[in-house]
Design a protein around this motif. Structure first.
Motif, mmCIF file in Angstrom:
data_model
loop_
_atom_site.group_PDB
_atom_site.id
_atom_site.type_symbol
_atom_site.label_atom_id
_atom_site.label_comp_id
_atom_site.label_asym_id
_atom_site.label_seq_id
_atom_site.Cartn_x
_atom_site.Cartn_y
_atom_site.Cartn_z
ATOM 1 N N LEU A 9 0.835 -1.211 0.000
ATOM 2 C CA LEU A 9 0.000 0.000 0.000
ATOM 3 C C LEU A 9 0.863 1.251 0.000
ATOM 4 C CD1 LEU A 9 -2.771 -1.064 2.527
ATOM 5 C CD2 LEU A 9 -3.126 -0.440 0.139
ATOM 6 N N SER A 10 1.952 1.227 0.758
ATOM 7 C CA SER A 10 2.843 2.395 0.789
ATOM 8 C C SER A 10 3.451 2.632 -0.586
ATOM 9 C CB SER A 10 3.960 2.194 1.821
ATOM 10 O OG SER A 10 3.431 1.940 3.095
ATOM 11 N N ARG A 11 3.842 1.522 -1.222
ATOM 12 C CA ARG A 11 4.407 1.652 -2.575
ATOM 13 C C ARG A 11 3.366 2.189 -3.538
ATOM 14 N NH1 ARG A 11 6.888 -3.618 -4.883
ATOM 15 N NH2 ARG A 11 7.103 -2.258 -6.691
ATOM 16 N N LEU A 12 2.158 1.648 -3.442
ATOM 17 C CA LEU A 12 1.102 2.074 -4.352
ATOM 18 C C LEU A 12 0.827 3.567 -4.172
ATOM 19 C CD1 LEU A 12 -0.972 1.201 -6.453
ATOM 20 C CD2 LEU A 12 -2.563 0.697 -4.599
ATOM 21 N N GLN A 13 0.779 4.012 -2.921
ATOM 22 C CA GLN A 13 0.506 5.426 -2.678
ATOM 23 C C GLN A 13 1.623 6.295 -3.247
ATOM 24 O OE1 GLN A 13 -1.263 6.712 1.078
ATOM 25 N NE2 GLN A 13 0.305 8.291 1.208
ATOM 26 N N PHE A 14 2.868 5.851 -3.057
ATOM 27 C CA PHE A 14 3.977 6.651 -3.595
ATOM 28 C C PHE A 14 3.904 6.671 -5.119
ATOM 29 C CE2 PHE A 14 8.082 8.176 -4.704
ATOM 30 C CZ PHE A 14 8.408 9.033 -3.670
ATOM 31 N N ALA A 15 3.633 5.493 -5.702
ATOM 32 C CA ALA A 15 3.579 5.412 -7.167
ATOM 33 C C ALA A 15 2.471 6.306 -7.715
ATOM 34 C CB ALA A 15 3.365 3.965 -7.606
ATOM 35 N N VAL A 16 1.301 6.247 -7.096
ATOM 36 C CA VAL A 16 0.174 7.049 -7.574
ATOM 37 C C VAL A 16 0.503 8.531 -7.479
ATOM 38 C CG1 VAL A 16 -2.173 7.777 -6.979
ATOM 39 C CG2 VAL A 16 -1.628 5.346 -7.106
ATOM 40 N N THR A 17 1.013 8.962 -6.318
ATOM 41 C CA THR A 17 1.254 10.395 -6.133
ATOM 42 C C THR A 17 2.439 10.886 -6.972
ATOM 43 O OG1 THR A 17 2.498 9.865 -4.135
ATOM 44 C CG2 THR A 17 0.219 10.557 -3.837
ATOM 45 N N ALA A 18 3.456 10.027 -7.141
ATOM 46 C CA ALA A 18 4.622 10.460 -7.926
ATOM 47 C C ALA A 18 4.268 10.528 -9.413
ATOM 48 C CB ALA A 18 5.796 9.514 -7.707
ATOM 49 N N MET A 19 3.560 9.514 -9.897
ATOM 50 C CA MET A 19 3.215 9.524 -11.322
ATOM 51 C C MET A 19 2.226 10.646 -11.620
ATOM 52 S SD MET A 19 3.156 5.464 -12.157
ATOM 53 C CE MET A 19 3.788 5.354 -13.818
ATOM 54 N N TYR A 20 1.378 10.928 -10.665
ATOM 55 C CA TYR A 20 0.442 12.035 -10.840
ATOM 56 C C TYR A 20 1.206 13.365 -10.874
ATOM 57 C CZ TYR A 20 -3.739 14.855 -10.121
ATOM 58 O OH TYR A 20 -4.750 15.763 -10.265
ATOM 59 N N HIS A 21 2.145 13.509 -9.944
ATOM 60 C CA HIS A 21 2.969 14.729 -9.926
ATOM 61 C C HIS A 21 3.650 14.914 -11.284
ATOM 62 C CE1 HIS A 21 5.576 17.890 -8.559
ATOM 63 N NE2 HIS A 21 6.673 17.166 -8.579
ATOM 64 N N PHE A 22 4.112 13.807 -11.849
ATOM 65 C CA PHE A 22 4.868 13.909 -13.096
ATOM 66 C C PHE A 22 3.983 14.111 -14.323
ATOM 67 C CE2 PHE A 22 8.469 13.281 -15.921
ATOM 68 C CZ PHE A 22 9.416 13.960 -15.212
ATOM 69 N N LEU A 23 2.662 14.221 -14.117
ATOM 70 C CA LEU A 23 1.832 14.682 -15.224
ATOM 71 C C LEU A 23 2.072 16.172 -15.479
ATOM 72 C CD1 LEU A 23 -1.632 13.036 -14.423
ATOM 73 C CD2 LEU A 23 -0.031 12.368 -16.210
ATOM 74 N N PHE A 24 2.523 16.884 -14.449
ATOM 75 C CA PHE A 24 2.629 18.347 -14.556
ATOM 76 C C PHE A 24 4.061 18.834 -14.702
ATOM 77 C CE2 PHE A 24 -0.908 16.923 -11.948
ATOM 78 C CZ PHE A 24 -1.937 17.292 -12.794
ATOM 79 N N VAL A 25 4.999 18.043 -14.152
ATOM 80 C CA VAL A 25 6.395 18.483 -14.160
ATOM 81 C C VAL A 25 6.972 18.664 -15.569
ATOM 82 C CG1 VAL A 25 8.719 17.865 -13.447
ATOM 83 C CG2 VAL A 25 6.816 17.503 -11.888
ATOM 84 N N PRO A 26 6.841 17.669 -16.459
ATOM 85 C CA PRO A 26 7.547 17.820 -17.744
ATOM 86 C C PRO A 26 7.096 19.048 -18.528
ATOM 87 C CG PRO A 26 6.237 15.782 -17.723
ATOM 88 C CD PRO A 26 6.147 16.372 -16.365
ATOM 89 N N LEU A 27 5.806 19.349 -18.473
ATOM 90 C CA LEU A 27 5.324 20.518 -19.202
ATOM 91 C C LEU A 27 5.914 21.794 -18.602
ATOM 92 C CD1 LEU A 27 3.544 21.418 -21.510
ATOM 93 C CD2 LEU A 27 1.617 21.551 -19.937
ATOM 94 N N THR A 28 6.018 21.852 -17.276
ATOM 95 C CA THR A 28 6.644 23.012 -16.635
ATOM 96 C C THR A 28 8.082 23.177 -17.094
ATOM 97 O OG1 THR A 28 5.267 22.709 -14.677
ATOM 98 C CG2 THR A 28 7.246 24.045 -14.413
ATOM 99 N N LEU A 29 8.831 22.074 -17.065
ATOM 100 C CA LEU A 29 10.260 22.136 -17.425
ATOM 101 C C LEU A 29 10.457 22.681 -18.834
ATOM 102 C CD1 LEU A 29 11.511 18.658 -16.108
ATOM 103 C CD2 LEU A 29 11.979 20.908 -15.116
ATOM 104 N N GLY A 30 9.654 22.192 -19.762
ATOM 105 C CA GLY A 30 9.868 22.554 -21.153
ATOM 106 C C GLY A 30 9.205 23.857 -21.547
ATOM 107 N N LEU A 31 7.968 24.038 -21.095
ATOM 108 C CA LEU A 31 7.241 25.238 -21.515
ATOM 109 C C LEU A 31 7.928 26.493 -20.984
ATOM 110 C CD1 LEU A 31 4.884 25.904 -23.274
ATOM 111 C CD2 LEU A 31 3.325 25.623 -21.356
ATOM 112 N N ALA A 32 8.558 26.378 -19.806
ATOM 113 C CA ALA A 32 9.270 27.537 -19.258
ATOM 114 C C ALA A 32 10.306 28.033 -20.263
ATOM 115 C CB ALA A 32 9.934 27.165 -17.936
ATOM 116 N N PHE A 33 11.066 27.107 -20.865
ATOM 117 C CA PHE A 33 12.084 27.552 -21.822
ATOM 118 C C PHE A 33 11.469 28.000 -23.149
ATOM 119 C CE2 PHE A 33 15.527 25.599 -19.229
ATOM 120 C CZ PHE A 33 16.246 26.779 -19.083
#
Lengths: 531, 378
Positions: A9-33
């Protein structure tokens, strides 16, 4: 009691929250430039359309950024709330890049994003461009530090175990910073972010072009995305190969699993283009192999062998047996009852087997009484050191396939941009539009390969995942996981609604009267196309 | 390089500085969030309130994130034990913070009044809940937290979430919410005019007064609580091992540090004096001085809790000898030195560009400004 249920369950929670976070990160990294590029065009040419581009894409950037921030705080909390023993055991090393990330990167990014949105009337053009650049720099620096932290989890350099403090301690900071695994991951990850943002801009610009509206705006946006995207797609492939190379030294298991290499083959090993890996029978069915290629990518030599799964597992059996000795000796060293003499005696085997301590800890999943350890148990723990091959094998191949598809898309987009004929190539515009979700898929697959492939460790070879969790009850985990899923689903719905609304509105949402229905028709009108 | 004990002491001060930085910076926008539904009665008024912190709340929130990261790096055992022990309390903080980024950024993108009002209350939750829980957490630190370690330093928390909500802790929670809300009120006075200003002023005075009462009441109450006293101590220079000491509980012992060094009474004195000064300055319509006073007041209040607990950070109620201190819950000598270096390099830079950002955006946010920037303002 650390049950498998709690760990899963701990792994699942980390996986869900991390993968969800990474829906937004890549666009931030690239769109900023991309914003920096568009605004630089504005500062250099003084043309209003570039300012409008910066503001419009900036608006979409802001909608995405809000959720990046929201979900990012979760990640920092979660090491403490759900991975308390991990945080204690490696906090001395892992905490440092996280704190530096805050000091050096988050402050920069978050302070200047405010001025990016609200400083247009109060700053000179040059100063505002500087603000935008510092915001982009900040977001990319934050990726640097978090990937240094993550790189250390994959390849724990520059640190030693102390039995007095019962944790890993930092001895060489620069080894952690310049860890080749971390550096390769950083460039690969930010390049993936640049590709994501380029596809985003390319796809939405194509939508306007297909609809035949805001043509000048869309054309210029398309060109910026095509050029930036092509450079990024090249980099993501070259640097992906670079992380393939570094992975051989530090994480042979991950490489063997993602390539489905069940045994060591004579060098240079073939690359398996297609196969159905069978985790039960431990072999590939219907394998289609290209001779030599794997050996060349993995070792950049013709003579070096790449170890296969069976060989790795056999090696790990020995290390687990050796590590079990270290764990038993450590228990004496840590005991509050043991005599000084007993501790002095335990010190000798401990030092001799210390290098395999992490492997010895793998047995804790099955027993805490090491006098009961049997060869069967050791064999079982060694089997655990190999992640499931089929999901690794396929995730990796799909990611690579998408990588080459981006290369092709941007190659053509750039080619027709230079020929100034992309407006008529509706097949290309449609391709770009329908490709919109794929970079996110590729990013998530990449993280899956990297992190699932690290199992059963949180720190490769040092700390098993099983021991890393907090001593919570599964009931707490069900509650928090339910809360996260509920919250995140709601937030994603809101974000997607706004994103689609504003993407459809287009630059008209700036309210300048220059775009959309109220605008005068711009030149070279393409025929509106149904999509 | 500095010796280990000195570095441990410096880090105790530095974490304090980061926490104070957090309440001064993020505190004022949380206070503004708490006051939002009450000082802004119409949509344009609420937009005025939100836009006083619009360009800054994001940077301010990094004080919180950095304080968390610094505790991770400098006091990993505290980070691990507190965050996992206070599991539901931390999640409540986290989930209430979720409302802030989306509340600020999404609220004014759609004009439907229900949409806007929903996010306004979201910003209220994001502003009011975290200070409340931080206060409650401090209240529980002063009473000891039910956790213990095994031989391998794995912590187990044996309390419940509801047990955190005891009367003394709730008083501390009220104190923390009141002083942060007052701080938000003072800030809002600086950046607004007219009716919003007047409402902010009344709120600032009310909450500063409430904070003063809570702080004094807490001070009297703490004399009755059992304080933790180290009876057999490891050397402060030793490698950190929280199991190497023994601890006894002595009623009123949280005031020992003040008794031993009476100059320290100046810290709670600062809290009381500055809270009163903040009240007076708001009364006299001097928002600048009021804001500085409330920043000092929060320094005094947090400093008081820190000094009372010292050297404890996280005392244990069920196994007092497992309690974590500034000497034995810390990172290695090398990491503390490294992180001190990083802080000395980056912290002044942060202060510098943050001040610049505030200077660029200085001035009152008016209804006229909202009208002119209908599409671009929050």
């Amino acid at each position: 009691m650390l049950t498998d249920e709690l760990v899963d369950l701990s792994r699942l929670q980390f996986a869900v929250t991390a993968m969800y976070h990474f829906l937004f990160v890549p666009l931030t990294l690239g769109l900023a430039f991309i914003l920096v590029i568009m605004e630089a065009c504005y500062v250099l040419t003084g043309r209003q359309v570039y300012k409008d581009m910066t503001q419009f894409w900036g608006k979409l950037f802001g909608i995405n950024f809000a959720l990046g921030v929201t979900t990012g705080i979760t990640m920092e909390f979660q090491f403490g709330t759900n991975w308390a023993y991990y945080s204690h055991y490696v906090g001395d090393i892992f905490g440092a890049p996280l704190a530096i990330e805050g000091l050096m990167a988050f402050f920069l990014e978050s302070t200047f994003i405010g001025l990016f949105f609200f400083g247009w009337d109060r700053l000179s053009r040059g100063k505002h461009l500087l603000v935008t650049f510092l915001m982009a720099l900040g977001s990319n620096l934050s990726a640097l530090w978090i990937l240094i932290a993550n790189g250390w989890m994959q390849d724990p350099v520059g640190s030693v175990f102390s039995d007095v403090t019962m944790r890993m301690e930092l001895v060489d900071f620069w080894a952690v910073v310049f860890n080749p695994t971390a550096q390769a991951k950083f460039v690969h990850t930010v390049s993936a972010g640049y590709v994501t943002a380029s596809v985003f801009v390319l796809a939405i610009s194509s939508y306007y072009l297909l609809k035949g509206r805001d043509l000048d705006f869309a054309r210029r946006s398309f060109r910026v995305a095509a050029a930036f995207g092509f450079a990024s797609a090249c980099s993501v492939i070259v640097l992906g190969d670079e992380s393939g190379y570094t992975v051989t030294a530090s994480q042979q298991t991950k490489l063997a699993a993602m390539e489905g290499m069940w045994q060591t083959l004579p060098a240079p090993a073939p690359f398996t283009l297609f196969a159905l890996p069978d985790d039960e029978a431990r072999q590939n069915r219907y394998a289609l192999e290209i001779p030599w290629v794997m050996g060349l990518i993995g070792t950049r030599s013709l003579s070096q062998e790449i170890p296969g799964i069976r060989e790795i597992e056999a090696q790990n059996r020995e290390r687990i047996a050796s590590g079990a000795v270290a764990v038993q000796a450590l228990a004496v060293l840590r005991s509050r009852e043991a005599s000084e003499q007993a501790k002095a005696q335990a010190r000798i085997p401990f030092e001799a087997h210390k290098a395999d301590l992490g492997f010895g800890l793998l047995l804790q999943r099955y027993t805490s009484d090491y006098s009961q350890v049997t060869p069967d148990l050791i064999a079982q723990a060694a089997r655990d050191t190999i992640p499931k091959v089929a999901p690794m094998f396929w995730s990796f191949r799909l990611m690579v396939l998408l990588g080459f598809a981006f290369f092709a898309l941007f190659g053509l987009a750039l080619y027709f941009s230079l020929k100034n004929s992309f407006m008529q190539k509706t097949w290309l515009l449609r391709w770009a539009l329908w490709f919109l979700p794929t970079p996110w898929l590729a990013c998530e697959l990449g993280w899956f390969v990297a992190e699932y492939g690290r199992q059963p460790w949180t720190i490769y070879g040092v700390l098993p995942t099983h021991l890393s969790v907090s001593s919570l009850t599964p009931a707490s985990l069900y509650g928090s996981l339910g809360g996260f899923v509920g919250f995140y689903t709601l937030l994603l719905g809101v974000e997607m609604y706004l994103m689609i609304k504003f993407a459809r509105l287009g630059p008209a949402c700036l309210g300048s009267g220059r775009y959309g229905a109220s605008a005068a028709p711009s030149g070279a009108l393409a025929r509106p196309v149904d999509i | 390089m500095l010796d280990y004990m000195t570095l441990k002491l410096i880090w105790w001060v530095l974490v304090g500085v980061l926490l104070v930085g957090f309440v001064i910076m993020d505190g004022h926008d949380m206070g503004v969030g708490t006051l939002l539904p009450f000082v802004g009665r119409s949509d344009p008024e609420r937009r005025v309130v939100i836009n006083t912190v619009g360009p800054h709340w994001d940077g301010n929130q990094v004080w919180f994130i950095t304080a968390g990261g610094a505790i991770f790096a400098a006091w990993p055992l505290v980070y691990a034990t507190a965050f996992s022990g206070f599991y539901w309390a931390m999640l409540a903080v986290l989930w209430s913070l979720f409302f802030r980024p989306v509340g600020f950024d999404y609220r004014s993108k759609i004009s439907d009044p229900r949409w806007r009002s929903t996010w306004d209350w979201g910003l209220f939750i994001g502003g009011a809940v975290p200070p409340l829980i931080f206060g409650v957490a401090f209240g529980n630190l002063l009473q000891g937290v039910p956790f213990h370690f095994d031989d391998n330093l794995r912590s187990t928390y044996t309390g419940t979430f509801w047990a955190l909500l005891n009367p003394f802790a709730l008083l501390c929670g009220l104190l923390s919410t009141a002083m942060i809300t007052a701080h938000g009120g003072h800030y809002l006075m600086l950046r607004s005019e007219g009716t919003v200003y007047q409402r902010a002023r009344r709120a600032a005075m009310g909450f500063a007064g409430l904070a003063l009462v809570c702080f004094v009441a807490g001070g009297l109450w703490v004399q009755l609580l059992p304080g933790h006293v180290i009876t057999i101590a490891a050397s402060p220079n030793a490698l950190p091992d929280p199991l190497a000491k023994t601890v006894a509980l002595v009623p009123g012992a949280w005031l020992d540090n003040f008794r031993q060094a009476p100059v320290l009474w100046g810290v709670p004195g600062l809290g009381i004096g500055a809270l009163a000064l903040g009240f007076a300055m708001a009364l006299l319509n001097r928002p600048g001085s009021a804001f500085v006073a409330s920043a000092l007041a929060m320094t005094g209040v947090i400093g008081t809790a820190g000094v009372a607990l010292f050297p404890f950070i996280l005392p244990s109620s069920t196994d007092p000898s497992s309690g974590l201190t500034a000497w034995d819950a810390v990172s290695s000598h090398f990491t503390l030195g490294l992180m001190l270096g990083a802080t000395l390099i980056f912290m002044p830079l942060v202060v510098l560009y943050t001040s610049w950002a505030y200077r660029v955006m200085a001035g009152k946010v008016t209804l006229e400004f909202i009208r002119q920037h209908d599409r671009s303002a929050y």
